[in-house]
Design an enzyme around this catalytic site. Sequence first.
Site, PDB file in Angstrom:
ATOM      1  N   CYS A 116       0.836  -1.332  -0.024  1.00  0.00           N
ATOM      2  CA  CYS A 116      -0.073  -0.113   0.116  1.00  0.00           C
ATOM      3  C   CYS A 116       0.701   1.394   0.064  1.00  0.00           C
ATOM      4  O   CYS A 116       0.279   2.340  -0.519  1.00  0.00           O
ATOM      5  CB  CYS A 116      -0.990  -0.102   0.968  1.00  0.00           C
ATOM      6  SG  CYS A 116      -2.202  -1.425   1.241  1.00  0.00           S
ATOM      7  N   HIS A 263      -3.585   7.347   0.943  1.00  0.00           N
ATOM      8  CA  HIS A 263      -3.877   5.837   0.312  1.00  0.00           C
ATOM      9  C   HIS A 263      -5.259   5.394   0.583  1.00  0.00           C
ATOM     10  O   HIS A 263      -5.869   5.647   1.564  1.00  0.00           O
ATOM     11  CB  HIS A 263      -3.075   5.008   0.832  1.00  0.00           C
ATOM     12  CG  HIS A 263      -3.101   3.451   0.616  1.00  0.00           C
ATOM     13  ND1 HIS A 263      -3.542   2.875  -0.561  1.00  0.00           N
ATOM     14  CD2 HIS A 263      -3.593   2.542   1.685  1.00  0.00           C
ATOM     15  CE1 HIS A 263      -3.818   1.627  -0.305  1.00  0.00           C
ATOM     16  NE2 HIS A 263      -3.919   1.271   0.640  1.00  0.00           N
ATOM     17  N   ASN A 293      -9.812  -0.635  -2.735  1.00  0.00           N
ATOM     18  CA  ASN A 293      -8.563  -0.400  -2.392  1.00  0.00           C
ATOM     19  C   ASN A 293      -7.382  -0.988  -3.538  1.00  0.00           C
ATOM     20  O   ASN A 293      -7.482  -2.264  -3.793  1.00  0.00           O
ATOM     21  CB  ASN A 293      -8.156  -0.981  -1.250  1.00  0.00           C
ATOM     22  CG  ASN A 293      -6.686  -0.897  -0.703  1.00  0.00           C
ATOM     23  OD1 ASN A 293      -5.881  -0.564  -1.352  1.00  0.00           O
ATOM     24  ND2 ASN A 293      -6.439  -1.183   0.701  1.00  0.00           N
TER      25      ASN A 293
END
Length: 336
Positions: A116, A263, A293
């Site tokens: 991530c 993020h 995501n």
Amino acid sequence: MYNSRITGLGKYVPENVVTNNDLKVWMDTSDEWIQERTGIKERRWIDPKTSDDTTSLMGAKAAKIAIERAGLTKGDIDFIVFATLSPDMYFPGGGVRVQELLEMDTIGALDVRNQCSGFIYGLSVADQFVKTGMYKNVLVIGSENHSGGLERSTRGRAVTVIFGDGAGAAVVSREEDNTKGILSTHLHSEGKHAKELSLEGPSTGRWVDTIMEENDPNDTSYYPYMNGQFVFKHAVVRFSEAIIEGLIANNMQKEDIDMLIPHQANLRISQFIQKKFGLSDDQVYNNITRYGNTTAASIPIALTEAWEEGKIKEGDNVVLAAFGSGFTWGSAIIKW
């Protein structure tokens, strides 16, 4: 020493839209359940029946747009940094595939496996290469094909509903004006929590022959695992720390933030950070509701969209921040 700045941005997402209601085909879930916990309404998943997209190909498509917007050609790119947790193959990495797909010269290609926070790490690497004068234009890509490795069942629901496919790219170029561009980047890790968000196999510790020999239907080591509550609690702390660290390093206050692009892990995390820093909806860009995501791709996709929509203007202070598996986290402070 030079400074570096982002001169071109691009994104690519698969055409196939998978809504929360679509997921009911594979698992016991609902639109309400997913939105309440994550804020996600839909995501993009590669449809192998209609698309030849791969992690590398999506990255190449996003990169092509970024290079064109930078006013450059592929021959102007000196180096590639490719961030992903879902490469086309175990090895080699996706960076060399992009070099091939874009028919570039024999420039170097580096893969970043920081999940991530991969794009932040990749941006930091590019920043150092440019600032020291080694390279003039570095291509940074974040790309993910999550759908190819998700468990589409009720057992895998907690993870599967979150992730989507896509790619984003940025061209980082030399900038003579030291008052603009990437002002600083800040990187951290805490490996003691590695297993709280991980995928253990196939790997050299649990290779294919072992998995096949055991043939255990209850073996979930080759699917992503996430301790959701544990990750959430750490994320809100580390996000804040990384942002504050960047502001302090540049003698800024939270009031100086014009645009925060976090993020896209979970809308609830972004909302928590927004409230903590007292930022308005116009000062934080979120697109997780549309894409889920996308891990290393989430920041460059969101950054590209924010720029395309005119939400980032020349002179703005832009803050990027990420937290994820590793645990790893980081931030970047940019004077646009």
